[in-house]
Enzyme design. Structure first.
Site, short mmCIF file in Angstrom:
data_model
loop_
_atom_site.label_atom_id
_atom_site.label_comp_id
_atom_site.label_asym_id
_atom_site.label_seq_id
_atom_site.Cartn_x
_atom_site.Cartn_y
_atom_site.Cartn_z
N GLY A 196 9.76 11.11 -17.53
CA GLY A 196 8.69 12.03 -17.14
C GLY A 196 9.18 13.41 -16.76
O GLY A 196 8.44 14.20 -16.18
N ASN B 161 4.01 2.69 -22.58
CA ASN B 161 3.77 2.29 -21.20
C ASN B 161 2.74 3.27 -20.63
O ASN B 161 3.07 4.42 -20.34
CB ASN B 161 5.09 2.36 -20.42
CG ASN B 161 4.91 2.16 -18.93
OD1 ASN B 161 3.83 1.76 -18.47
ND2 ASN B 161 5.95 2.43 -18.17
N TRP B 162 1.51 2.80 -20.52
CA TRP B 162 0.41 3.71 -20.12
C TRP B 162 0.41 3.99 -18.62
O TRP B 162 -0.36 4.83 -18.15
CB TRP B 162 -0.93 3.13 -20.56
CG TRP B 162 -1.09 2.99 -22.06
CD1 TRP B 162 -0.18 3.37 -23.01
CD2 TRP B 162 -2.21 2.45 -22.77
NE1 TRP B 162 -0.68 3.09 -24.27
CE2 TRP B 162 -1.92 2.53 -24.15
CE3 TRP B 162 -3.43 1.90 -22.37
CZ2 TRP B 162 -2.81 2.07 -25.13
CZ3 TRP B 162 -4.32 1.44 -23.33
CH2 TRP B 162 -4.00 1.54 -24.70
N LYS B 163 1.21 3.27 -17.88
CA LYS B 163 1.29 3.44 -16.41
C LYS B 163 -0.11 3.38 -15.79
O LYS B 163 -0.96 2.63 -16.27
CB LYS B 163 2.05 4.74 -16.08
CG LYS B 163 3.40 4.80 -16.80
CD LYS B 163 4.32 5.87 -16.31
CE LYS B 163 5.61 5.82 -17.11
NZ LYS B 163 6.61 6.76 -16.64
N GLU C 140 10.00 2.92 -11.92
CA GLU C 140 9.00 3.22 -10.88
C GLU C 140 8.78 1.99 -9.99
O GLU C 140 8.51 2.13 -8.79
CB GLU C 140 7.70 3.70 -11.54
CG GLU C 140 7.87 5.12 -12.06
CD GLU C 140 7.12 5.46 -13.33
OE1 GLU C 140 6.12 4.77 -13.65
OE2 GLU C 140 7.54 6.42 -14.01
N GLU D 6 16.44 3.17 -19.69
CA GLU D 6 15.70 4.38 -19.31
C GLU D 6 16.42 5.08 -18.17
O GLU D 6 16.26 4.70 -17.00
CB GLU D 6 14.29 4.00 -18.86
CG GLU D 6 13.48 3.28 -19.91
CD GLU D 6 11.99 3.34 -19.60
OE1 GLU D 6 11.27 3.96 -20.38
OE2 GLU D 6 11.57 2.80 -18.57
N HIS E 129 10.76 -1.77 -14.31
CA HIS E 129 10.62 -0.35 -14.61
C HIS E 129 11.12 0.47 -13.43
O HIS E 129 10.97 0.08 -12.28
CB HIS E 129 9.16 -0.01 -14.92
CG HIS E 129 9.00 1.40 -15.42
ND1 HIS E 129 8.91 2.47 -14.57
CD2 HIS E 129 8.99 1.90 -16.68
CE1 HIS E 129 8.83 3.58 -15.30
NE2 HIS E 129 8.87 3.26 -16.57
N SER F 232 11.22 10.52 -21.74
CA SER F 232 10.80 11.75 -22.42
C SER F 232 10.96 11.69 -23.94
O SER F 232 11.34 12.68 -24.57
CB SER F 232 11.54 12.96 -21.84
OG SER F 232 11.23 13.10 -20.45
P1 PGA Z 1 8.20 9.13 -20.22
O1 PGA Z 1 8.19 7.70 -19.52
O2 PGA Z 1 8.18 8.90 -21.72
O3 PGA Z 1 6.97 9.81 -19.74
O4 PGA Z 1 9.46 9.82 -19.80
C1 PGA Z 1 8.97 6.64 -20.02
C2 PGA Z 1 8.78 5.41 -19.17
O5 PGA Z 1 8.57 5.55 -17.96
O6 PGA Z 1 8.82 4.28 -19.68
#
Ligand code: PGA
Length: 271
Positions: free
Chosen positions: A188, A14-16, A111, A182, A109, A233
């Site tokens: 993150g 997931n490149w966000k 976010e 998640e 997600h 992470s």
């Molecule tokens: P992360 O993000 O690996 O940077 O913790 C995972 C995600 O948001 O899908």
């Protein structure tokens, strides 16, 4: 009940909100080249991979991956709208996602849920639209730290899962779903769920999927074919322990997916 596990692991990046088309091209190319380079020890049969780039790169990355034969590559959007078209400034429809040549979409997600305030109901509507359009929908679920501390992890995850699949009334539609667990506190932050913590939730999600299949007239055992990814992470040094858990079928990777060597290192963890 089927107990065999024929699930091919999926490592999805997931490149966000990172990478221009040029940067994304370089990143995807380096990963695909790495997977092809079997002589350096990478066995392509170990996993499927997925790229979830920003919308501006979707068609470009899908085109790049279309001819790749080293393994199955999902390419998908990071979000989409539930409606098919209309006055929704800034949004993408399922038809637009498909027209980019992509076959998948991330929905719910954390976010999107916690920064953009998407509700369970909205995510459920998006899931229905995505699956009806033929996209593989990756439904993200996960609890916040205060919810875990209060002992409410499964209540939260079950509620998100139930709402996410509610509109999928047929078992065949459920088969188009990948679940990503998640924990919000692990995204993150560098703080990963322990393999045992993750397995506990993954096992419970699979139980709930069994009940969902049964409700839709299918055998409970159909749950064995659904992939449940862990996210939060994930790095090369913790991937193999997480991926060796019975009900962890891959990873949804944020930060470490932006570096080809790290992403490939996580793929190696499927071995
Ligand atoms: P992360 O993000 O690996 O940077 O913790 C995972 C995600 O948001 O899908």
């Amino acid at each position: 009940m089927t107990t065999s596990n024929n699930r091919i692991p999926l490592i999805a990046g997931n490149w966000k909100m990172n990478t221009t088309p040029e940067e994304g091209h370089a990143l995807a190319t380096a990963i695909l080249d790495g997977i092809s380079a079997k002589d350096v020890g990478f066995s392509a049969s170990r996993c499927d991979i997925g790229f979830y780039p920003p919308a501006t790169s979707l068609a470009f990355i899908a085109g790049l991956c279309a001819e790749f034969e080293g393994c199955k590559v999902y390419v998908g959007a990071q979000n989409m709208h539930a409606e098919e078209s209309g006055a929704f400034t800034g949004e993408l429809s399922s038809a637009m996602v498909l027209a980019c040549g992509s076959d998948s979409v991330l929905l719910g997600h954390s976010e999107r849920r916690h920064i953009f305030n998407e509700t369970d109901t909205e995510i459920g509507a998006k899931m229905k639209t995505a699956v009806e359009a033929g996209l593989t929908a990756v439904l993200c679920v996960g609890e916040k730290i205060e919810e875990r501390d209060a002992g409410n992890t499964m209540e939260v995850v079950n509620r998100q899962l139930e709402a996410g699949i509610e509109g999928l009334t047929e078992a065949a539609q459920l088969e188009k779903v990948i679940v990503a667990y998640e924990p919000v506190w692990a995204i993150g932050t560098g703080r990963t769920a322990t393999p045992e913590q993750a397995q506990e939730v993954h096992g419970a999600i699979r139980e709930q999927l069994g009940a969902a299949f049964e409700k839709r007239g299918a055998e409970v055992g159909a749950r064995e074919d659904i992939r449940i990814l862990y996210g939060g992470s994930v790095k090369p040094d913790n991937a193999s322990e997480l991926l060796s858990q019975t009900d962890i079928d891959g990873a949804l990777v944020g930060g470490a997916s932006l570096d080809a060597a790290s992403f490939l290192g996580i793929c190696e963890g499927c071995g």
